[in-house]
Design a protein around this motif. Structure first.
Motif, PDB file in Angstrom:
ATOM      1  N   LYS A  30       0.838  -1.212   0.000  1.00 17.62           N
ATOM      2  CA  LYS A  30       0.000   0.000   0.000  1.00 17.62           C
ATOM      3  C   LYS A  30       0.874   1.265   0.000  1.00 17.62           C
ATOM      4  O   LYS A  30       0.503   2.296  -0.567  1.00 17.62           O
ATOM      5  N   MET A  31       2.056   1.166   0.605  1.00 19.11           N
ATOM      6  CA  MET A  31       2.984   2.316   0.628  1.00 19.11           C
ATOM      7  C   MET A  31       3.660   2.529  -0.731  1.00 19.11           C
ATOM      8  O   MET A  31       4.401   3.499  -0.904  1.00 19.11           O
ATOM      9  N   GLY A  32       3.470   1.569  -1.651  1.00 19.83           N
ATOM     10  CA  GLY A  32       4.057   1.717  -2.990  1.00 19.83           C
ATOM     11  C   GLY A  32       5.105   0.673  -3.315  1.00 19.83           C
ATOM     12  O   GLY A  32       5.696   0.700  -4.402  1.00 19.83           O
ATOM     13  N   ALA A  33       5.358  -0.266  -2.398  1.00 17.47           N
ATOM     14  CA  ALA A  33       6.364  -1.304  -2.657  1.00 17.47           C
ATOM     15  C   ALA A  33       5.823  -2.314  -3.659  1.00 17.47           C
ATOM     16  O   ALA A  33       4.607  -2.477  -3.797  1.00 17.47           O
ATOM     17  N   ARG A  34       6.756  -2.986  -4.362  1.00 18.62           N
ATOM     18  CA  ARG A  34       6.342  -4.020  -5.323  1.00 18.62           C
ATOM     19  C   ARG A  34       6.827  -5.370  -4.813  1.00 18.62           C
ATOM     20  O   ARG A  34       8.024  -5.667  -4.840  1.00 18.62           O
ATOM     21  N   ILE A  35       5.880  -6.142  -4.281  1.00 18.20           N
ATOM     22  CA  ILE A  35       6.215  -7.407  -3.609  1.00 18.20           C
ATOM     23  C   ILE A  35       5.275  -8.495  -4.123  1.00 18.20           C
ATOM     24  O   ILE A  35       4.062  -8.286  -4.204  1.00 18.20           O
ATOM     25  N   LYS A  36       5.842  -9.662  -4.429  1.00 18.16           N
ATOM     26  CA  LYS A  36       5.020 -10.830  -4.799  1.00 18.16           C
ATOM     27  C   LYS A  36       5.415 -12.012  -3.918  1.00 18.16           C
ATOM     28  O   LYS A  36       6.551 -12.081  -3.443  1.00 18.16           O
ATOM     29  N   GLY A  37       4.485 -12.925  -3.717  1.00 20.67           N
ATOM     30  CA  GLY A  37       4.822 -14.171  -3.019  1.00 20.67           C
ATOM     31  C   GLY A  37       4.672 -14.110  -1.505  1.00 20.67           C
ATOM     32  O   GLY A  37       5.147 -15.012  -0.810  1.00 20.67           O
TER      33      GLY A  37
END
Ligand code: UD1
Length: 436
Positions: A221-228
């Motif tokens: 939500k803060m703008g990070a790009r995370i998967k998994g």
């Protein structure tokens, strides 16, 4: 922060007196998860600005971390005086615009091991962090080598200097990090550093605990790009900057499990409001085998015990296995079960300090290597006991609820570190329990 009535000044008593033999009945509100609140508060370091955190539990570890962030230059505002302890807490506002220091004070970090979670975010934001080697609950050696290896893989240099870990980085770079064990705070520290690193990072054998997922979703939500998230392989694409957000912390599965075990010991029935059954599969399965009737609904779990407590064997392991943070409470339950049970601790060494205390109530338990072997008894007798760590203290209180007569549990500041108003909540549903 105003009116922090859970800290030492307003709750000076250091013992709980439990008179056993009352069945529990009624409803209890489950608080926000301590182990999600701590990394989430640390994540506010990553982007300067104002955050609104809902469902943050009012407990000493949270107060300690807020004080730490304030010492680094953040401003917290949390008006606790207006909301009774048994009601949901008001939102906590955290402003990290003025955060300027990268050195965490020793006197706060020594109180709580999880303060080491400021390390990753400080390095990501300032390229520098000085954090004392942590103290905290005395349960096994609890090193921080995974955290440091992870930061090193991302390009940071570290050295130990006068008891502090001093980390420096000129721009973190994405890397593949394989953890030897799925460490919860290790995964969280590395994740918080990697979100602002250049390029792609992969954390393999990552912790899958719901608290790690909650932190990761807030970072997204803060703008990070995370998967998994919630899998053993977390992939992070670094971004240049993040922004502040509002966030609501997930319910505390360990607190919910503690109340389920309490009903197991006393008999009766409880509705756990706000509890998330999806985070408690292993616990619900074991407690059902132990004879509890558990009905799960949306945002609610109902627990009942009317028949005998059956003995079950339990082995702790990382999520989705049975949580080590409920091992001590399970030992207390099995002390009242029919027959023999074996509870094996696989996450930490030396996490059986509650056993000697439970024996003082007459429990028949012996420890062999990493297992507690428990021959259940239908009756235990109240005695003075000393709490040794957070979850151990909960197990002593629970055992006292089932024992004949009075059990006095000393050193309950350990309990206040991680439970929001456990004694008030138990009293609300019929327990006889007083601070003395
Ligand atoms: C977190 C929880 C704690 C819970 C534990 C296990 C928080 C704030 N605390 O603690 O309540 O009991 O997970 O579910 O979330 N280890 C190493 N090197 C490291 C890190 C860990 O060897 O660098 C070992 C530990 O000694 C232990 C195991 O890994 O044997 C698991 O520890 P870890 O998951 O890191 O526990 P914490 O994150 O400290």
């Amino acid at each position: 922060m105003t009116g922090s009535y859970l800290n030492g000044e307003k709750r000076p008593q250091n013992a709980l007196e439990v008179t056993g033999g009352r069945r529990l009945s009624g409803e209890v509100r489950i608080s926000g998860a301590k182990n999600a609140a701590l990394p989430i508060l640390c994540a506010t370091i990553l982007a300067p600005g104002s955050y609104r955190i809902e469902n943050c539990p009012r407990l000493t570890d949270v107060f300690t971390l807020i004080e730490l962030l304030e010492r680094l230059g953040a401003q917290a505002s949390w008006d606790l005086s207006s909301v009774p302890l048994l009601d949901p807490p008001p939102p906590l506002f955290m402003d990290t615009s003025g955060l300027a220091s990268f050195e965490a004070p020793f006197e706060l970090v020594r109180k709580m091991r999880a303060s080491f979670l400021v390390l990753g975010p400080l390095v990501a934001r300032f390229g520098r962090a000085r954090v004392p080697l942590p103290g905290g609950c005395e349960i096994g050696a609890r090193p921080v080598d995974f955290h440091l290896q992870g930061l090193k893989a991302l390009g940071a240099q570290w050295e130990i200097d006068s008891g502090f870990v001093d980390v420096r980085a000129t721009g973190l770079k994405g890397a593949r990090i394989l953890l030897d064990f799925p460490s919860v705070t290790g995964t969280e520290n590395i994740l918080m550093a990697a979100v602002l690193a250049k390029g792609t990072s992969v954390i393999e054998n990552a912790a899958m605990e719901p608290e790690v997922v909650d932190l990761g979703e807030m970072l997204i939500k803060m703008g990070a790009r995370i998967k998994g998230l919630g899998t053993p392989s977390i992939v992070i694409e670094g971004v240049d900057e993040l922004r502040p957000v509002s966030w609501k912390i997930i319910p505390d599965r360990i607190e919910a499990g503690t109340f389920m075990v309490a009903v197991g010991i006393t008999g009766g029935e409880l509705g756990l409001l706000g509890a998330e059954a999806g985070h408690l599969d292993a616990v619900i399965s074991k407690l059902s085998s132990a004879g509890l009737k558990i009905v799960t609904g949306s945002g609610r779990i109902d627990v009942e015990r009317s028949g005998p407590i059956e003995s079950v064997d339990v082995t702790t392991s990382p999520y989705p296995g049975f949580p080590t943070d409920l091992q001590a409470q399970m030992v207390a339950l099995m002390a009242y079960a029919k027959g023999l049970s074996v509870i094996k601790e696989q996450v930490f060494e030396n996490r059986f300090r509650h056993v000697d205390e439970l024996r003082r109530l007459g429990a028949d338990i012996r420890v062999e290597q990493r297992s507690a072997i428990i021959r259940g008894r239908s009756r235990l007798k109240g005695a003075p006991l000393t709490a040794t760590d957070l979850r151990a203290s909960a197990s002593l209180v629970l055992a006292g609820l089932g024992a004949e007569g009075v059990t006095r549990v000393l050193d309950i500041h350990h309990l206040d570190r991680g439970y929001e108003a456990l004694d008030e909540k138990l009293r609300q549903v019929g327990a006889r329990i007083e601070r003395v």
